[in-house]
Design a protein around this motif. Structure first.
Motif, PDB file in Angstrom:
ATOM      1  N   HIS A  24       0.887  -1.163   0.000  1.00 41.46           N
ATOM      2  CA  HIS A  24       0.000   0.000   0.000  1.00 41.46           C
ATOM      3  C   HIS A  24       0.919   1.205   0.000  1.00 41.46           C
ATOM      4  O   HIS A  24       1.903   1.233   0.744  1.00 41.46           O
ATOM      5  CB  HIS A  24      -0.876   0.040   1.259  1.00 41.46           C
ATOM      6  CG  HIS A  24      -1.918  -1.011   1.286  1.00 41.46           C
ATOM      7  ND1 HIS A  24      -3.161  -0.842   0.722  1.00 41.46           N
ATOM      8  CD2 HIS A  24      -1.915  -2.254   1.816  1.00 41.46           C
ATOM      9  CE1 HIS A  24      -3.876  -1.928   0.904  1.00 41.46           C
ATOM     10  NE2 HIS A  24      -3.143  -2.814   1.558  1.00 41.46           N
ATOM     11  N   TYR A  26       1.123   5.551   0.100  1.00 41.91           N
ATOM     12  CA  TYR A  26       0.429   6.799   0.402  1.00 41.91           C
ATOM     13  C   TYR A  26       1.412   7.948   0.280  1.00 41.91           C
ATOM     14  O   TYR A  26       2.610   7.790   0.500  1.00 41.91           O
ATOM     15  CB  TYR A  26      -0.150   6.756   1.817  1.00 41.91           C
ATOM     16  CG  TYR A  26      -1.102   5.605   1.999  1.00 41.91           C
ATOM     17  CD1 TYR A  26      -2.430   5.719   1.616  1.00 41.91           C
ATOM     18  CD2 TYR A  26      -0.663   4.384   2.509  1.00 41.91           C
ATOM     19  CE1 TYR A  26      -3.308   4.648   1.751  1.00 41.91           C
ATOM     20  CE2 TYR A  26      -1.531   3.316   2.650  1.00 41.91           C
ATOM     21  CZ  TYR A  26      -2.852   3.460   2.268  1.00 41.91           C
ATOM     22  OH  TYR A  26      -3.698   2.401   2.402  1.00 41.91           O
ATOM     23  N   ALA A  27       0.881   9.109  -0.029  1.00 40.33           N
ATOM     24  CA  ALA A  27       1.734  10.294  -0.125  1.00 40.33           C
ATOM     25  C   ALA A  27       2.084  10.774   1.282  1.00 40.33           C
ATOM     26  O   ALA A  27       1.342  10.551   2.238  1.00 40.33           O
ATOM     27  CB  ALA A  27       1.011  11.398  -0.879  1.00 40.33           C
ATOM     28  N   CYS A  28       3.216  11.420   1.366  1.00 39.87           N
ATOM     29  CA  CYS A  28       3.597  12.087   2.609  1.00 39.87           C
ATOM     30  C   CYS A  28       4.211  13.428   2.235  1.00 39.87           C
ATOM     31  O   CYS A  28       4.646  13.615   1.103  1.00 39.87           O
ATOM     32  CB  CYS A  28       4.569  11.246   3.423  1.00 39.87           C
ATOM     33  SG  CYS A  28       6.205  11.044   2.700  1.00 39.87           S
ATOM     34  N   THR A  34       7.950  11.054   8.400  1.00 36.21           N
ATOM     35  CA  THR A  34       7.261   9.786   8.215  1.00 36.21           C
ATOM     36  C   THR A  34       8.138   8.634   8.710  1.00 36.21           C
ATOM     37  O   THR A  34       7.677   7.736   9.419  1.00 36.21           O
ATOM     38  CB  THR A  34       6.880   9.603   6.737  1.00 36.21           C
ATOM     39  OG1 THR A  34       6.034  10.696   6.358  1.00 36.21           O
ATOM     40  CG2 THR A  34       6.154   8.298   6.500  1.00 36.21           C
ATOM     41  N   PHE A  78       5.494   4.963   1.346  1.00 35.01           N
ATOM     42  CA  PHE A  78       5.124   6.377   1.254  1.00 35.01           C
ATOM     43  C   PHE A  78       5.943   7.018   0.157  1.00 35.01           C
ATOM     44  O   PHE A  78       7.090   6.629  -0.085  1.00 35.01           O
ATOM     45  CB  PHE A  78       5.389   7.087   2.587  1.00 35.01           C
ATOM     46  CG  PHE A  78       4.485   6.600   3.677  1.00 35.01           C
ATOM     47  CD1 PHE A  78       3.263   7.200   3.891  1.00 35.01           C
ATOM     48  CD2 PHE A  78       4.844   5.514   4.449  1.00 35.01           C
ATOM     49  CE1 PHE A  78       2.404   6.722   4.867  1.00 35.01           C
ATOM     50  CE2 PHE A  78       4.001   5.033   5.434  1.00 35.01           C
ATOM     51  CZ  PHE A  78       2.782   5.639   5.646  1.00 35.01           C
ATOM     52  N   ALA A  92      -3.640  15.284   2.403  1.00 34.80           N
ATOM     53  CA  ALA A  92      -3.438  13.835   2.512  1.00 34.80           C
ATOM     54  C   ALA A  92      -4.520  13.010   1.833  1.00 34.80           C
ATOM     55  O   ALA A  92      -4.312  11.856   1.548  1.00 34.80           O
ATOM     56  CB  ALA A  92      -3.334  13.438   3.971  1.00 34.80           C
ATOM     57  N   ARG A  93      -5.661  13.585   1.542  1.00 40.96           N
ATOM     58  CA  ARG A  93      -6.753  12.789   0.996  1.00 40.96           C
ATOM     59  C   ARG A  93      -7.022  13.030  -0.475  1.00 40.96           C
ATOM     60  O   ARG A  93      -8.030  12.589  -0.990  1.00 40.96           O
ATOM     61  CB  ARG A  93      -8.016  13.051   1.793  1.00 40.96           C
ATOM     62  CG  ARG A  93      -7.839  12.587   3.217  1.00 40.96           C
ATOM     63  CD  ARG A  93      -9.087  12.708   3.983  1.00 40.96           C
ATOM     64  NE  ARG A  93      -8.788  12.277   5.347  1.00 40.96           N
ATOM     65  CZ  ARG A  93      -9.637  12.266   6.306  1.00 40.96           C
ATOM     66  NH1 ARG A  93     -10.859  12.659   6.091  1.00 40.96           N
ATOM     67  NH2 ARG A  93      -9.292  11.871   7.492  1.00 40.96           N
ATOM     68  N   HIS A  97      -3.012  10.767  -4.279  1.00 39.36           N
ATOM     69  CA  HIS A  97      -2.134  10.242  -3.248  1.00 39.36           C
ATOM     70  C   HIS A  97      -2.518   8.878  -2.709  1.00 39.36           C
ATOM     71  O   HIS A  97      -1.938   8.412  -1.757  1.00 39.36           O
ATOM     72  CB  HIS A  97      -2.046  11.246  -2.097  1.00 39.36           C
ATOM     73  CG  HIS A  97      -1.429  12.517  -2.534  1.00 39.36           C
ATOM     74  ND1 HIS A  97      -2.123  13.682  -2.608  1.00 39.36           N
ATOM     75  CD2 HIS A  97      -0.185  12.788  -2.983  1.00 39.36           C
ATOM     76  CE1 HIS A  97      -1.330  14.628  -3.056  1.00 39.36           C
ATOM     77  NE2 HIS A  97      -0.153  14.110  -3.297  1.00 39.36           N
ATOM     78  N   LEU A  98      -3.502   8.236  -3.303  1.00 45.16           N
ATOM     79  CA  LEU A  98      -3.881   6.899  -2.874  1.00 45.16           C
ATOM     80  C   LEU A  98      -3.497   5.908  -3.958  1.00 45.16           C
ATOM     81  O   LEU A  98      -3.810   6.094  -5.124  1.00 45.16           O
ATOM     82  CB  LEU A  98      -5.387   6.836  -2.617  1.00 45.16           C
ATOM     83  CG  LEU A  98      -5.910   7.801  -1.566  1.00 45.16           C
ATOM     84  CD1 LEU A  98      -7.421   7.720  -1.476  1.00 45.16           C
ATOM     85  CD2 LEU A  98      -5.282   7.546  -0.214  1.00 45.16           C
ATOM     86  N   GLN A  99      -2.828   4.844  -3.565  1.00 46.78           N
ATOM     87  CA  GLN A  99      -2.325   3.881  -4.537  1.00 46.78           C
ATOM     88  C   GLN A  99      -2.388   2.481  -3.946  1.00 46.78           C
ATOM     89  O   GLN A  99      -2.106   2.299  -2.767  1.00 46.78           O
ATOM     90  CB  GLN A  99      -0.860   4.216  -4.868  1.00 46.78           C
ATOM     91  CG  GLN A  99      -0.199   3.230  -5.788  1.00 46.78           C
ATOM     92  CD  GLN A  99       1.293   3.477  -5.896  1.00 46.78           C
ATOM     93  OE1 GLN A  99       2.073   2.600  -5.577  1.00 46.78           O
ATOM     94  NE2 GLN A  99       1.692   4.653  -6.318  1.00 46.78           N
TER      95      GLN A  99
END
Length: 187
Positions: A24, A26-28, A34, A78, A92-93, A97-99
């Protein structure tokens, strides 16, 4: 019922060339912050840091991908881009940014998915990472999917990756600091 629908309903999970979720991602907005949270606080070791030229941009900008190991051997990843947004504007949403990365059985399977997407007229980006291929595509809902061929890691490669993960992250942080300094001078 059309014949192709009938065939699809008879398909089982063993017929799928997608084996499992690879990672999974996610962007940061800050890779070091992080890392500190996941590694120092939660105890999930940083096992790889990869800095690559951003395949979605043509300005030579880079992005950093960090991987933190989970006890079952899977990873939580990330990524931090320099050119897509300024850290103060990070959301963040946002859909970008979701993969979800799905592991497939080798580069041939990645190429097969590319052929299927190309024939369906679905935009996609094939990336050659040297040891393996990955294919990026957005699903109809905007979720970014990545089909990736997982090459079994040798113990030597895993040891090398773990050994260099922190220094690779320091190099990224230096690059990012200079990138933002240069970008601020261009305004």
């Amino acid at each position: 019922m059309r014949q192709d629908n009938a065939a699809a309903t008879e398909m089982t999970a063993t017929d799928s060339s997608v084996r499992h979720i690879h990672h999974h991602a996610y962007a940061c907005w800050d890779s070091e912050e992080t890392r500190h949270f996941y590694e120092d606080i939660l105890g999930m070791p940083l096992v790889a840091t990869i800095v690559l030229e951003d395949p979605l941009r043509t300005d030579g900008s880079m992005y950093c991908h960090t991987f933190f190991e989970i006890a079952d051997g899977s990873v939580l990843a990330f990524f931090e881009h320099t050119s897509l947004f300024h850290p103060k504007d990070f959301a963040a949403r946002s859909g970008f940014h979701l993969q979800v990365a799905l592991e497939v059985a080798g580069n041939a399977a990645v190429r097969q998915f590319k052929r299927k997407l190309d024939s369906a007229g679905v935009a996609n980006v094939l990336m050659d990472r040297g040891a393996s291929l990955s294919l990026r595509v957005n699903d109809p809902n905007g979720l970014l999917l990545k089909f990736t061929a997982s090459i079994p890691t040798s113990l030597e490669r895993e040891r090398t990756s773990r050994a260099s993960a922190h220094s690779d992250l320091r190099q990224w942080l230096y690059y990012r600091q200079n990138w933002w300094r240069n970008a601020a001078g261009m305004e």
